[in-house]
Design a protein around this motif. Sequence first.
Motif, PDB file in Angstrom:
ATOM      1  N   ALA A   3      34.941 -13.362  12.914  1.00 16.18           N
ATOM      2  CA  ALA A   3      36.074 -14.053  12.307  1.00 16.18           C
ATOM      3  C   ALA A   3      36.216 -15.462  12.869  1.00 16.18           C
ATOM      4  O   ALA A   3      36.470 -16.419  12.124  1.00 16.18           O
ATOM      5  N   LEU A   4      36.023 -15.621  14.171  1.00 14.52           N
ATOM      6  CA  LEU A   4      36.087 -16.946  14.785  1.00 14.52           C
ATOM      7  C   LEU A   4      34.893 -17.797  14.354  1.00 14.52           C
ATOM      8  O   LEU A   4      35.034 -19.006  14.148  1.00 14.52           O
ATOM      9  N   ASP A   5      33.731 -17.174  14.205  1.00 13.75           N
ATOM     10  CA  ASP A   5      32.568 -17.898  13.685  1.00 13.75           C
ATOM     11  C   ASP A   5      32.891 -18.488  12.323  1.00 13.75           C
ATOM     12  O   ASP A   5      32.615 -19.659  12.040  1.00 13.75           O
ATOM     13  N   MET A 100      30.162 -23.865  18.623  1.00 11.67           N
ATOM     14  CA  MET A 100      30.747 -23.502  19.909  1.00 11.67           C
ATOM     15  C   MET A 100      32.271 -23.501  19.798  1.00 11.67           C
ATOM     16  O   MET A 100      32.838 -24.113  18.876  1.00 11.67           O
ATOM     17  N   TYR A 101      32.925 -22.812  20.743  1.00 10.59           N
ATOM     18  CA  TYR A 101      34.384 -22.815  20.757  1.00 10.59           C
ATOM     19  C   TYR A 101      34.904 -22.802  22.191  1.00 10.59           C
ATOM     20  O   TYR A 101      34.216 -22.385  23.132  1.00 10.59           O
ATOM     21  N   LEU A 102      36.134 -23.261  22.330  1.00 12.36           N
ATOM     22  CA  LEU A 102      36.853 -23.226  23.604  1.00 12.36           C
ATOM     23  C   LEU A 102      38.187 -22.537  23.364  1.00 12.36           C
ATOM     24  O   LEU A 102      38.924 -22.896  22.436  1.00 12.36           O
ATOM     25  N   ASP A 103      38.507 -21.533  24.177  1.00 13.08           N
ATOM     26  CA  ASP A 103      39.778 -20.818  24.073  1.00 13.08           C
ATOM     27  C   ASP A 103      40.875 -21.675  24.700  1.00 13.08           C
ATOM     28  O   ASP A 103      40.971 -21.792  25.924  1.00 13.08           O
ATOM     29  N   SER A 228      25.119 -30.975  19.091  1.00 15.23           N
ATOM     30  CA  SER A 228      23.702 -31.339  19.100  1.00 15.23           C
ATOM     31  C   SER A 228      23.098 -30.865  20.409  1.00 15.23           C
ATOM     32  O   SER A 228      23.802 -30.489  21.357  1.00 15.23           O
ATOM     33  N   ALA A 229      21.768 -30.899  20.488  1.00 16.90           N
ATOM     34  CA  ALA A 229      21.096 -30.516  21.740  1.00 16.90           C
ATOM     35  C   ALA A 229      21.529 -31.435  22.875  1.00 16.90           C
ATOM     36  O   ALA A 229      21.679 -31.000  24.023  1.00 16.90           O
ATOM     37  N   ALA A 230      21.753 -32.727  22.558  1.00 17.98           N
ATOM     38  CA  ALA A 230      22.150 -33.684  23.591  1.00 17.98           C
ATOM     39  C   ALA A 230      23.552 -33.410  24.116  1.00 17.98           C
ATOM     40  O   ALA A 230      23.841 -33.601  25.300  1.00 17.98           O
ATOM     41  N   GLY A 231      24.450 -32.967  23.226  1.00 20.02           N
ATOM     42  CA  GLY A 231      25.832 -32.764  23.636  1.00 20.02           C
ATOM     43  C   GLY A 231      26.127 -31.405  24.225  1.00 20.02           C
ATOM     44  O   GLY A 231      27.130 -31.229  24.932  1.00 20.02           O
ATOM     45  N   GLU A 232      25.242 -30.426  23.975  1.00 22.55           N
ATOM     46  CA  GLU A 232      25.508 -29.051  24.395  1.00 22.55           C
ATOM     47  C   GLU A 232      25.804 -28.896  25.893  1.00 22.55           C
ATOM     48  O   GLU A 232      26.759 -28.196  26.267  1.00 22.55           O
ATOM     49  N   PRO A 233      25.033 -29.536  26.807  1.00 25.61           N
ATOM     50  CA  PRO A 233      25.329 -29.346  28.245  1.00 25.61           C
ATOM     51  C   PRO A 233      26.746 -29.771  28.629  1.00 25.61           C
ATOM     52  O   PRO A 233      27.400 -29.091  29.432  1.00 25.61           O
ATOM     53  N   LEU A 238      32.337 -27.940  30.064  1.00 26.98           N
ATOM     54  CA  LEU A 238      33.776 -27.980  29.813  1.00 26.98           C
ATOM     55  C   LEU A 238      34.329 -26.607  29.441  1.00 26.98           C
ATOM     56  O   LEU A 238      35.533 -26.475  29.181  1.00 26.98           O
ATOM     57  N   GLY A 239      33.463 -25.603  29.387  1.00 25.48           N
ATOM     58  CA  GLY A 239      33.927 -24.241  29.132  1.00 25.48           C
ATOM     59  C   GLY A 239      33.715 -23.727  27.732  1.00 25.48           C
ATOM     60  O   GLY A 239      34.145 -22.615  27.406  1.00 25.48           O
ATOM     61  N   PHE A 240      33.062 -24.504  26.874  1.00 23.43           N
ATOM     62  CA  PHE A 240      32.796 -24.043  25.508  1.00 23.43           C
ATOM     63  C   PHE A 240      31.778 -22.899  25.517  1.00 23.43           C
ATOM     64  O   PHE A 240      30.857 -22.875  26.339  1.00 23.43           O
ATOM     65  N   VAL A 241      31.953 -21.975  24.580  1.00 23.12           N
ATOM     66  CA  VAL A 241      31.097 -20.793  24.449  1.00 23.12           C
ATOM     67  C   VAL A 241      30.265 -20.915  23.183  1.00 23.12           C
ATOM     68  O   VAL A 241      30.785 -21.293  22.113  1.00 23.12           O
ATOM     69  N   ALA A 242      28.959 -20.582  23.276  1.00 25.53           N
ATOM     70  CA  ALA A 242      28.065 -20.650  22.121  1.00 25.53           C
ATOM     71  C   ALA A 242      28.396 -19.541  21.124  1.00 25.53           C
ATOM     72  O   ALA A 242      28.750 -18.425  21.510  1.00 25.53           O
ATOM     73  N   GLN A 243      28.258 -19.868  19.825  1.00 23.99           N
ATOM     74  CA  GLN A 243      28.494 -18.898  18.769  1.00 23.99           C
ATOM     75  C   GLN A 243      27.211 -18.579  17.996  1.00 23.99           C
ATOM     76  O   GLN A 243      26.695 -17.480  18.067  1.00 23.99           O
TER      77      GLN A 243
END
Length: 254
Positions: A3-5, A100-103, A228-233, A238-243
Amino acid sequence: MQALDQLNIANLTSLWQKMGVEDHSEFATDGLSISPTWPNRFWFEWHATSAQINELNHFLHCLPTRAVIPVWTGAGEQAAQLERYLQDECFQILFEQLAMYLDLQTIVQQDFQTLTQQDFSPLNIIKVQTTPELIAWTETASAAFGYWIDINALQPLIADSNVQLLLVKKNDQPAATALIYKTGEIIGAHLVGVRENFRGQGIAKNLMLLVIQQAVVMGGKYLTLQASAAGEPLYRNLGFVAQFVIKNYQRVEK
């Protein structure tokens, strides 16, 4: 978590809708949305049916070469079906992104006081409200991402209460951009980019901290983005989780 995806993509495609779609009467394909210029997306919503995707298969060879078709890999068999059709018609992956998402509830509970006390000086962060500011924002974002961004698609967003366009200046020079967009309890972070000559100075991190702060103030439950691949790290730090992965296809001329 599906659902969040879905809500991540609903925020993104709703923004594309606000930036303008065109009639596609030449394609007898229900559920297909088309952006007239930039961002050049031809897309189905998350819950597209197999029948809708099957209809598109008959028209793939007619799509303009500018067309970029995203595949939401988290959407299941229909996404896999669309990807097979694209590959069969000589479409290739142009680029990939990671949803990605951040709670934000965690931020509220643990870090909001620290976040609101963040010192963003010597950056000058402007909430775009005028056409000259929008011109500077568009030029900066275009330079940061290395492709043309259509100011006409963004003009209607200035007056939208659910949208914030942020322009970052350093030493009075436009350096970075971000677009924040609210749909329900979801806040989407879009077009977060830093011009090449300002990279490596911590601007992206400071800008994202401000985006997180604003998302909390706007009452969001989750902050979503497509990295993007550059921004992912940075986002992971910052606590974002991959979806899930978004595969963006474009036709290769034979």
